[in-house]
Design an enzyme around this catalytic site. Structure first.
Site, PDB file in Angstrom:
ATOM      1  CG  HIS A  76      -1.842   1.266   1.119  1.00 35.35           C
ATOM      2  ND1 HIS A  76      -2.582   1.268   2.292  1.00 35.35           N
ATOM      3  CD2 HIS A  76      -2.016   2.249   0.562  1.00 35.35           C
ATOM      4  CE1 HIS A  76      -3.514   2.503   2.079  1.00 35.35           C
ATOM      5  NE2 HIS A  76      -2.933   3.241   1.013  1.00 35.35           N
ATOM      6  CD  GLU A 118       0.392   5.343  -0.509  1.00 29.78           C
ATOM      7  OE1 GLU A 118       1.307   5.181   0.273  1.00 29.78           O
ATOM      8  OE2 GLU A 118      -0.761   5.691  -0.577  1.00 29.78           O
ATOM      9  CG  HIS A 122       2.084   8.596   2.537  1.00 25.14           C
ATOM     10  ND1 HIS A 122       1.736   8.950   3.948  1.00 25.14           N
ATOM     11  CD2 HIS A 122       1.057   7.956   2.103  1.00 25.14           C
ATOM     12  CE1 HIS A 122       0.565   8.634   4.237  1.00 25.14           C
ATOM     13  NE2 HIS A 122       0.053   8.096   2.891  1.00 25.14           N
TER      14      HIS A 122
END
Length: 226
Positions: A76, A118, A122
């Site tokens: 993930h 992502e 992040h």
């Protein structure tokens, strides 16, 4: 949620919110590279695909993961964390992710939209360039061995989250119960989250561990085609 596809992909597995409300920020306030550790989030793909099917979701991003070859645990994300709270979207707008970098990750993260998201949410907090961030993600995944019994799960199982933790701990020397958390939705296994230092060594993470699944048993749907 993802900028390339309208349908959410894997983000519905808590969307990277692993350490409390984003408003509970550390004093570093989303400064790129200023964080304490990583969480490697491994999503159980059959749960995601089963939930998507129940909701009638069949967008392109869903099909990329759920209609192709069978997946068990997929990445993930690799999430920078504070000891309390977490940074996100540390550069606005985020540097554009090169398509070649995105395609290089599809074996681990089988959805383009997930990879783009992502990076934006992040990766920009890691203090690394995009290529280095995803190379670090690959190294983090390589450092974790998936227990053999979950690689080609052929039948639906009802398992205790503690048993999943124990299987990972047994398969990964140096991993302790304080460095891993299993998450779930209302009935199914969602993810295994493993805490790692910046140099990708297993490390304790009290806040992540506190937010683990509290159900006695969770369903593990079988790997597609298993």
């Amino acid at each position: 949620m993802f900028r390339r596809f309208a349908a959410p992909l894997l983000g519905l597995v808590m969307a990277g919110v692993v350490a409390g409300s984003a408003s509970a920020q550390d004093h570093r306030q989303n400064a790129p590279g200023e964080f304490d550790f990583y969480v490697l989030a491994l999503s159980w793909s059959p749960s995601f695909c089963q939930a998507a099917s129940e909701r009638g979701n069949s967008g392109r991003g869903i099909q990329t993961q759920c209609a192709g070859r069978p997946f068990s645990f997929v990445v993930h994300g690799l999430w920078p964390q504070y000891d309390r709270g977490f940074p996100n979207y540390c550069q606005r707008p985020s540097p554009r992710l090169d398509r070649k970098v995105m395609t290089s990750m599809l074996d681990l993260m089988p959805a383009p939209g997930l990879i783009y998201n992502e990076w934006d949410k992040h990766g920009t907090c890691s203090g690394l360039g995009a290529r280095a961030y995803f190379e670090t993600t690959r190294k983090a995944r390589a450092a974790v061995k998936i227990p053999a019994e979950y690689l080609e799960l052929a039948d639906t199982r009802l398992v205790a989250p503690a048993d999943i933790e124990d299987a990972f701990i047994k398969a990964n020397p140096g991993l302790s119960s304080s460095a891993i958390a299993v998450t779930c939705d209302s009935k199914r296994l969602s993810e295994v989250r493993i805490c790692m230092s910046k140099d990708l060594q297993f490390r304790a993470c009290e806040e992540i561990d506190r937010r683990a699944c509290r159900r006695d048993k969770v369903v593990m749907p079988p790997v597609r085609g298993g």
